[in-house]
Design a protein around this motif. Structure first.
Motif, PDB file in Angstrom:
ATOM      1  N   ARG A  19       0.905 -33.795   9.929  1.00 49.52           N
ATOM      2  CA  ARG A  19       0.662 -35.135   9.368  1.00 49.52           C
ATOM      3  C   ARG A  19       1.985 -35.851   9.122  1.00 49.52           C
ATOM      4  O   ARG A  19       2.168 -36.524   8.111  1.00 49.52           O
ATOM      5  N   ARG A  21       3.116 -38.414  10.446  1.00 51.81           N
ATOM      6  CA  ARG A  21       3.011 -39.881  10.421  1.00 51.81           C
ATOM      7  C   ARG A  21       2.903 -40.411   8.995  1.00 51.81           C
ATOM      8  O   ARG A  21       3.312 -41.536   8.717  1.00 51.81           O
ATOM      9  N   TYR A  22       2.367 -39.595   8.087  1.00 51.44           N
ATOM     10  CA  TYR A  22       2.253 -40.043   6.703  1.00 51.44           C
ATOM     11  C   TYR A  22       3.613 -40.032   5.996  1.00 51.44           C
ATOM     12  O   TYR A  22       3.844 -40.821   5.073  1.00 51.44           O
ATOM     13  N   LEU A  25       5.121 -43.143   7.061  1.00 48.45           N
ATOM     14  CA  LEU A  25       4.511 -44.209   6.270  1.00 48.45           C
ATOM     15  C   LEU A  25       5.141 -44.275   4.881  1.00 48.45           C
ATOM     16  O   LEU A  25       5.413 -45.368   4.364  1.00 48.45           O
ATOM     17  N   SER A 149       0.200 -45.064  14.327  1.00 47.76           N
ATOM     18  CA  SER A 149      -1.117 -44.988  13.703  1.00 47.76           C
ATOM     19  C   SER A 149      -2.210 -44.621  14.701  1.00 47.76           C
ATOM     20  O   SER A 149      -2.104 -44.908  15.893  1.00 47.76           O
ATOM     21  N   GLU A 153      -7.086 -45.785  11.761  1.00 45.15           N
ATOM     22  CA  GLU A 153      -6.238 -45.934  10.578  1.00 45.15           C
ATOM     23  C   GLU A 153      -5.392 -47.209  10.612  1.00 45.15           C
ATOM     24  O   GLU A 153      -4.554 -47.403   9.733  1.00 45.15           O
ATOM     25  N   MET A 157      -3.092 -47.977   7.520  1.00 50.78           N
ATOM     26  CA  MET A 157      -1.662 -47.755   7.645  1.00 50.78           C
ATOM     27  C   MET A 157      -0.877 -49.056   7.527  1.00 50.78           C
ATOM     28  O   MET A 157       0.219 -49.082   6.967  1.00 50.78           O
TER      29      MET A 157
END
Length: 449
Positions: A19, A21-22, A25, A149, A153, A157
């Motif tokens: 994860r 990508r979080y 973010l 994303s 999402e 996002m």
């Protein structure tokens, strides 16, 4: 394999996915917080700067508005750079530049007096340069969200990435007042803020890559989730994502033009509150700097929640109704209409607590569709989401000049109530504009029956 089976395989949940990508973010949220504190801190140095350089309300409005002149053109340049050079390079250059220039505000007035005989000229030079450096931020974020994303999402996002806007504005008050109090003056505040930007930049260099395919921390399962195609129909007019679109085609798209106008309304509210609330509370109700650290936070509390909630609501409406117009445009229209009502109501109040509460509700409603303006671009022209985001930001950020500057003249001529009426007019324009936005349709000539 049947189409149905292939579809099932395409959209099924992938187990064991990283994860990362979080974390990307989260990094976006942090830098937008720094970005917004940097631009909002000057409002809390108002008394010191105004007293030291003998500025009247109209001149102070100009000092606040100078930022917007640079910001518009920085947003335009940053959008094209993010698509061509990548978000990592663009954000690196932007963050390094604005971190240096925010420190430059310390000497801006003195340089203006010594070289040009006017402190205002010195502030113009540094504030315009600072605005230009901060301009690429949101177009670069939009390119990052487009790259990182999943389709489902997008709204969330985009919204979470924009959380830094109200959160940074909220934190501007305690950070700025705290730094001024601890250091005994407004100048050291800007030095500390510049250093914070450079510290974040070190993290960006070590961990971030332009695309998930390039990052060793992203495994194949997460990459599969990110690259899953949109199975709900994709672009409404069959357009190819804008890969071959030219910059001037922005002006041929009703959706993109009116989306920018809707975003202008959001920005007007944002910058009016950010730049003038501290001075308003000081002048109208006699609050001192020691009180502004918490009073200045009030208008932004609700917005910190609604900016993320709005993205979730927009995605939910898209899944529930299957209509991008309802999920994006209709949702934004309702939010802006309610915002308009709030700001029309404020001039009827004479209690500071009531004013702050209604202002907070209005700002929270204004922030609900914040992600919509950016998601519309990804829905419509994903391949050029940064370039067209830069153009959108350019036109929308006329508000960063108009809001503080016009407010200065209105306050000088008609008092503080006039700034709330002007804000309501701006959001009413946004309601009308969003009615003409058709997400997913780049050019009307492409639409098929």
């Amino acid at each position: 394999m049947s189409n149905k089976t292939g579809l099932t395989e395409q959209v099924k949940t992938v187990t064991g996915a990283t994860r990362f990508r979080y974390l990307v973010l989260l990094g976006i949220v942090v830098i937008t917080v720094v970005n917004y504190v940097d631009r909002g801190a000057i409002a809390y140095a108002a008394s010191g700067i105004i007293g030291e350089y003998s500025l009247d309300p109209a001149a102070w409005g100009q000092v606040l508005g100078f930022f917007g002149y640079g910001y518009m053109f920085g947003a335009l340049a940053g959008g094209f750079l993010a698509d061509r050079k990548g978000p990592k390079w663009t954000m690196t250059a932007a963050c390094a530049a604005w971190s240096v220039l925010v420190v430059g505000v310390v000497i801006a007035g003195d340089i203006g007096l010594q070289l040009f005989g006017s402190a205002l000229v010195g502030f113009a030079i540094f504030r315009i340069g600072f605005g230009f450096a901060e301009g690429p931020t949101y177009a670069t974020i939009n390119r990052t969200v487009a790259n990182w994303s999943t389709v489902k999402e997008r709204g969330f996002m985009s919204a979470f990435g924009l959380l830094g806007t109200p959160l940074g504005a909220l934190l501007s008050a305690p950070v700025a007042v705290g730094l001024i109090t601890l250091t005994g003056g407004w100048r050291w505040m800007f030095v500390v803020l510049g250093v914070l930007g450079l510290v974040w930049l070190l993290w960006w260099q070590l961990l971030f890559t332009n695309k998930p395919e390039e990052n060793p921390r992203v495994n194949s399962q997460e990459l599969a989730q990110i690259r899953t195609a949109d199975v709900t129909g994709g672009n409404a007019d069959g357009f190819d994502g804008g890969a071959n679109a030219k910059w001037y085609e922005f002006f041929l798209s009703r959706t993109l033009i009116f989306n920018a106008l809707g975003y202008f309304s959001f920005m007007y509210v944002n910058f009016m509150i950010l730049s003038w609330t501290p001075r308003y509370l000081e002048s109208e109700f006699g609050f001192k700097l020691g009180s502004l650290w918490y009073l200045g936070m009030v208008p932004w509390i609700g917005a910190c929640f609604t900016v993320v909630l709005g993205g979730k609501i927009s995605d939910w409406l898209r899944q529930k109704t299957g209509s991008l117009w309802i999920a994006r445009s209709g949702f934004a229209m309702l939010s802006l209409a309610l915002t308009t009502i709030c700001f029309c109501f404020i001039p009827t109040l004479d209690n500071p607590a009531a004013v702050l509460v209604v202002m907070a509700v209005g700002n929270a409603l204004n922030s609900l569709p914040n992600a919509v303006y950016w998601t519309v671009l990804i829905d419509t022209v994903p391949a050029k989401s940064a370039s067209f985001a830069g153009m959108t930001h350019f036109f929308a950020n006329i508000a960063t000049v108009v809001a503080p500057t016009l407010t200065g003249f209105l306050v000088a001529a008609h008092g503080f109530d006039s700034m709330f009426i002007a804000t309501a007019v701006a959001t009413c324009i946004g309601v009308v504009a969003m009615a003409f936005v058709q997400p997913g349709r780049f050019r009307r000539s492409k639409v098929t029956a």
